[in-house]
Scaffold this motif. Sequence first.
Motif, mmCIF file in Angstrom:
data_model
loop_
_atom_site.group_PDB
_atom_site.id
_atom_site.type_symbol
_atom_site.label_atom_id
_atom_site.label_comp_id
_atom_site.label_asym_id
_atom_site.label_seq_id
_atom_site.Cartn_x
_atom_site.Cartn_y
_atom_site.Cartn_z
ATOM 1 N N UNK A 1 14.054 4.599 0.377
ATOM 2 C CA UNK A 1 13.947 3.393 -0.463
ATOM 3 C C UNK A 1 15.237 3.191 -1.262
ATOM 4 N N UNK A 2 15.486 1.953 -1.704
ATOM 5 C CA UNK A 2 16.678 1.706 -2.526
ATOM 6 C C UNK A 2 16.664 2.566 -3.792
ATOM 7 N N UNK B 1 0.826 -1.215 0.000
ATOM 8 C CA UNK B 1 0.000 0.000 0.000
ATOM 9 C C UNK B 1 0.857 1.261 0.000
ATOM 10 N N UNK B 2 2.013 1.212 0.655
ATOM 11 C CA UNK B 2 2.918 2.368 0.635
ATOM 12 C C UNK B 2 3.379 2.643 -0.793
ATOM 13 N N UNK B 3 3.691 1.588 -1.526
ATOM 14 C CA UNK B 3 4.172 1.762 -2.900
ATOM 15 C C UNK B 3 3.088 2.308 -3.817
ATOM 16 N N UNK C 1 8.760 -8.252 -5.667
ATOM 17 C CA UNK C 1 9.719 -7.969 -4.588
ATOM 18 C C UNK C 1 9.053 -7.752 -3.235
ATOM 19 N N UNK C 2 9.867 -7.903 -2.199
ATOM 20 C CA UNK C 2 9.453 -7.420 -0.884
ATOM 21 C C UNK C 2 9.268 -5.915 -1.053
ATOM 22 N N UNK C 3 8.197 -5.336 -0.515
ATOM 23 C CA UNK C 3 7.951 -3.906 -0.729
ATOM 24 C C UNK C 3 9.142 -3.009 -0.391
#
Length: 183
Positions: A44-45, A30-32, A90-92
């Motif tokens: 984030x990366x 949901x953040x993404x 991916x993991x979020x």
Amino acid sequence: MPPPRKPFPAASAPGAAGPRPVDQGVRAEDDLHQVCQDRFYPSAPKLRGDTPHPILISEDGGAEVDYRTTRTLNQAAFAGSTAQRRAWAPEPSRAQLVACLDLTGPGGPIRDCKAGSRSLPLVEGNYRLTVYEVASHRKVTERTLTGGDRACPFVILGSAGDTLFSAVQDRQLYDLLRKRVEG
């Protein structure tokens, strides 16, 4: 009487104040989805170096609702290597990219589809796919496309409205995103 349809987004609909950073890190899908709503996550990366570049595909929930859903390309994510799974599902907290898929409007008619006792027109769905870096909200690419799935849906929800739109096929998304994700 069905609820009123939300309007189709404008061709370019940036927020009035521009993208805004979120002070916390990415914790969940949901953040993404918020990246598609002019938010970004500085912790984030970063999008750097060699591929793969992990991506989440965030799809507009439709003209009737105000939510987004995660679209996973199962063939890419689960039929290949562990690296492919990490890139396409991916993991979020590891996602570097978010691809925002939005229906922008109707195209030409395709056919009528039976929905119980009524018939609904299926028309070409016109979409915009915009890819952003999660850490900066930098636009990586933007493309327009027409939904390639021209078949009547197997299930038609009561909230579908008066018109059905051709859906974007997984293969269309994979072909457009593969170079950015896998290299």
